[in-house]
Structure formats: structure tokens, C-alpha cells
Design an enzyme around this catalytic site. Structure first.
Site, PDB file in Angstrom:
ATOM      1  CG  ASP A  69      26.562 -22.936  -0.244  1.00 14.63           C
ATOM      2  OD1 ASP A  69      26.669 -24.167  -0.111  1.00 14.63           O
ATOM      3  OD2 ASP A  69      26.072 -22.190   0.627  1.00 14.63           O
ATOM      4  CE1 TYR A  97      31.651 -18.506   4.649  1.00 17.37           C
ATOM      5  CE2 TYR A  97      31.459 -18.654   7.042  1.00 17.37           C
ATOM      6  CZ  TYR A  97      31.678 -19.251   5.811  1.00 17.37           C
ATOM      7  OH  TYR A  97      31.935 -20.598   5.757  1.00 17.37           O
ATOM      8  CE1 TYR A 201      25.111 -26.242   5.281  1.00 20.93           C
ATOM      9  CE2 TYR A 201      24.710 -26.944   7.549  1.00 20.93           C
ATOM     10  CZ  TYR A 201      25.110 -27.226   6.253  1.00 20.93           C
ATOM     11  OH  TYR A 201      25.534 -28.499   5.932  1.00 20.93           O
ATOM     12  CG  LEU A 222      28.444 -16.717   1.436  1.00 22.25           C
ATOM     13  CD1 LEU A 222      28.371 -16.038   2.800  1.00 22.25           C
ATOM     14  CD2 LEU A 222      27.713 -18.055   1.475  1.00 22.25           C
TER      15      LEU A 222
END
Length: 327
Positions: A69, A97, A201, A222
Site C-alpha cells: 500500500d 511486517y 491484509y 506499516l
């Protein structure tokens, strides 16, 4: 009459410029092979940064896997030339992540790049509350893809519908979270680290955590730190690439930043064949490898050049099921 001549001259010049740019572009672009583990900057889409890097390297062919993103930074694997043939072997790999989330606010995009659509009080939330909720997201879970995502409906990305205010029903999809761990917690913020499967997600996970805490939450930071066997230390950011280009003005210096295609297949068993066999495989001739009695994917190394030339899937009867070779 004078105006007509001027218009014709302008048209001729524009046509010449167009043809010139196309011819020069084709001659100017390079056939290069390799993998760049780009440290994607915040604020750009994955496709936009791909186009910038492709232009920087003057590459004829490039692609990426694992869309990040605009809010996200971190590992975006970019494949050049023949490497694009093998990119699908990384599609189903796990991703790592680091996340920072804000409590008390819900946004339409589930991150801080969106509009705040709901504000709720943060009532007496303890570290133990969050850790207990996190345990519910470990293992196999089902989640609904967010409207602001690149997932397509009737050939159109969901985020385009979302921008038009059109709601598209989405079915929940199965994903796997290998681990999710709380790194820090304060009154308004918490940080996580997560290892998850393809298609997860993390924005949706944070949004769901916020709902279970009855206050809402969204991602403010993120970062993808790892993908497959590639580590954070393997990444290189775009500023460094531009500095290399500026300092040396030599594309070969940029090429030194690329990993070889075979880095994907480090752990595969090796099969060594001579160039005659390789040429026969290139020509589509089906060969049998009788000495191999185990169903496996093999890395092909040339006996003559000692270089990686591709991969081959051989079944337990010694027959090749599929082959992918570099040019």
C-alpha cells in the site's frame, strides 16, 4: 494558408518527435536479468515506484510481486528480464511486517492515508487485553478484503469502486498468521510484528483488533521487513540507487545491486547437465532422467559454464513435468 502551413509543420514535428522517441527508447532500453529487493518509500504506489526503477535501470522488462500500500515501506521484490519467469515461485511465500496502530479512530482505508469515519473513547485498555485478542488472530483465520485494495471485481480494482462510493460485497478468505506479537503499547498506540501468508491484509487485522477493543484502530506505520528467505539487510532504497547513478554514471554499478535469479532456489537440489541436453530442453524435446527416483524440483546447472540455466520438475519416474529456462 499561413496558419495551415504552421499546423502542418507542428504536426510533422510532433510526429517526428514521437517516432524519434520510440526508436531511441527501443535502442536505449537494456536486457538485464536479476532481482532487486527495493526498500519501497512511503507515499508511492507499488506500480509507480516500479516504473521509476525500471526507467532508472533503463530496463526493457520488469515486474514485481507482493503489492505494498502507499502507506507501507519495505521489501518490494522487483524482477528484471528473465527473472520475471520465476517470480511466481515467491507468490505464495510468507511475509513479515512491523506495524504501528492508533486506537480510538477508524478510517475508510483502515490506515492514516484515509478519512476518519468514526471516533470513539479508549476505555481502560490494558496490555493483557490486547495480547489476549492477538491470540485470536494466530493460526488459520478468515478475513474480508478491505474495499480500499487492489483486489479486482469484474476486472476493476476495489479501491476504484470505493472512491466512487460503491460498496461491493466480498467473501471472507482463508489466510494463515504464523505469529502475531505485541511489541509496545501506550494509551493511544500499539506496535506489532506479524508473520503471515500470502493474501493477508494486515490493515484488516488491525481494524478487527480495534473493533474487539470497542474503540476502533487504524494503521499509522506499516513496514515489510522480510519475504521468503530475503532479509531486511538485503534491501536497498531508491535514494541510494539514484546516488549510485549520479556518482558513477554507470549502469553496471546499478546492476551490481541485483541478486541473481538462482537466489530464489538456493535450497533446491542441483542437477548438472551439458549444453547439448540444455539445447534439447530449450527445443521442447522431452527427456527422461532415469537415475532420479524422487519427485522434486531441481535447479539446473550447466556442466560447461557452471552457471544457473533454469529449473526442472522431475517426477518419481524420471520424467520432466515442467521446465523453465533462462535465455
Amino acid at each position: 494558408m499561413i496558419y495551415l502551413i504552421i499546423i502542418l509543420l507542428k504536426f510533422q514535428k510532433n510526429l517526428y518527435d514521437l517516432l524519434y522517441s520510440v526508436i531511441i527508447k527501443e535502442d536505449y532500453l537494456r536486457n538485464i536479468n536479476g532481482i532487486l529487493l527495493l526498500d519501497k518509500p512511503i507515499g508511492l504506489s507499488s506500480n509507480l515506484i516500479l516504473q521509476k526503477i525500471k526507467k532508472l535501470f533503463k530496463a526493457k522488462k520488469a515486474g514485481y510481486i507482493g503489492t505494498l500500500d502507499p502507506i507501507a515501506s519495505g521489501m518490494l521484490p522487483i524482477f528484471f528480464g528473465d527473472a520475471t519467469k520465476f517470480s511466481d515461485y515467491l507468490l505464495n511465500t510468507n511475509k513479515w511486517y512491523k506495524i504501528k496502530a492508533k486506537l480510538g479512530e477508524k478510517t475508510n482505508t483502515l490506515d492514516s492515508f484515509g478519512k476518519i469515519i468514526c471516533i470513539r473513547p479508549i476505555l481502560n485498555i490494558k496490555k493483557l487485553n490486547i495480547e489476549k485478542i492477538l491470540s485470536e488472530f494466530q493460526g488459520e483465520i478468515y478475513q474480508k478484503p478491505p474495499m480500499f485494495s487492489s483486489l479486482k471485481h469484474l476486472g476493476k480494482p476495489l479501491y476504484k469502486y470505493a472512491r466512487q462510493g460503491i460498496y461491493i460485497p466480498r467473501e471472507k478468505r482463508k489466510v494463515y498468521v504464523h505469529y502475531i506479537k505485541l511489541l509496545s503499547f501506550s494509551k493511544k498506540y500499539f506496535s506489532l510484528t506479524i508473520k503471515c501468508s500470502k493474501g493477508t491484509y494486515v490493515r484488516s487485522i488491525v481494524d478487527d483488533i480495534g473493533e474487539k477493543l470497542f474503540c476502533g484502530a487504524h494503521i499509522v506505520k506499516l513496514r515489510r521487513t522480510k519475504l521468503f528467505n530475503y532479509k531486511e539487510s538485503h534491501m536497498i532504497d531508491s535514494n541510494k540507487l539514484y546516488n549510485i547513478k549520479k556518482k558513477f554514471n554507470d549502469l553496471k554499478k546499478l546492476d551490481e545491486c541485483l541478486l541473481p535469479i538462482e537466489s530464489i532456489f538456493k535450497k533446491l537440489p542441483i542437477i548438472v547437465v551439458n549444453d547439448d541436453i540444455i539445447n534439447r530442453l530449450r527445443n521442447g524435446i522431452k527427456l527422461n532422467f532415469w537415475k532420479i527416483k524422487k519427485n522434486n524440483l531441481f535447479k539446473i546447472i550447466s556442466k560447461d559454464t557452471k552457471k544457473f540455466v533454469g529449473i526442472i520438475d522431475i517426477n518419481k519416474y524420471g520424467r520432466a513435468n515442467s521446465i523453465k529456462l533462462i535465455k
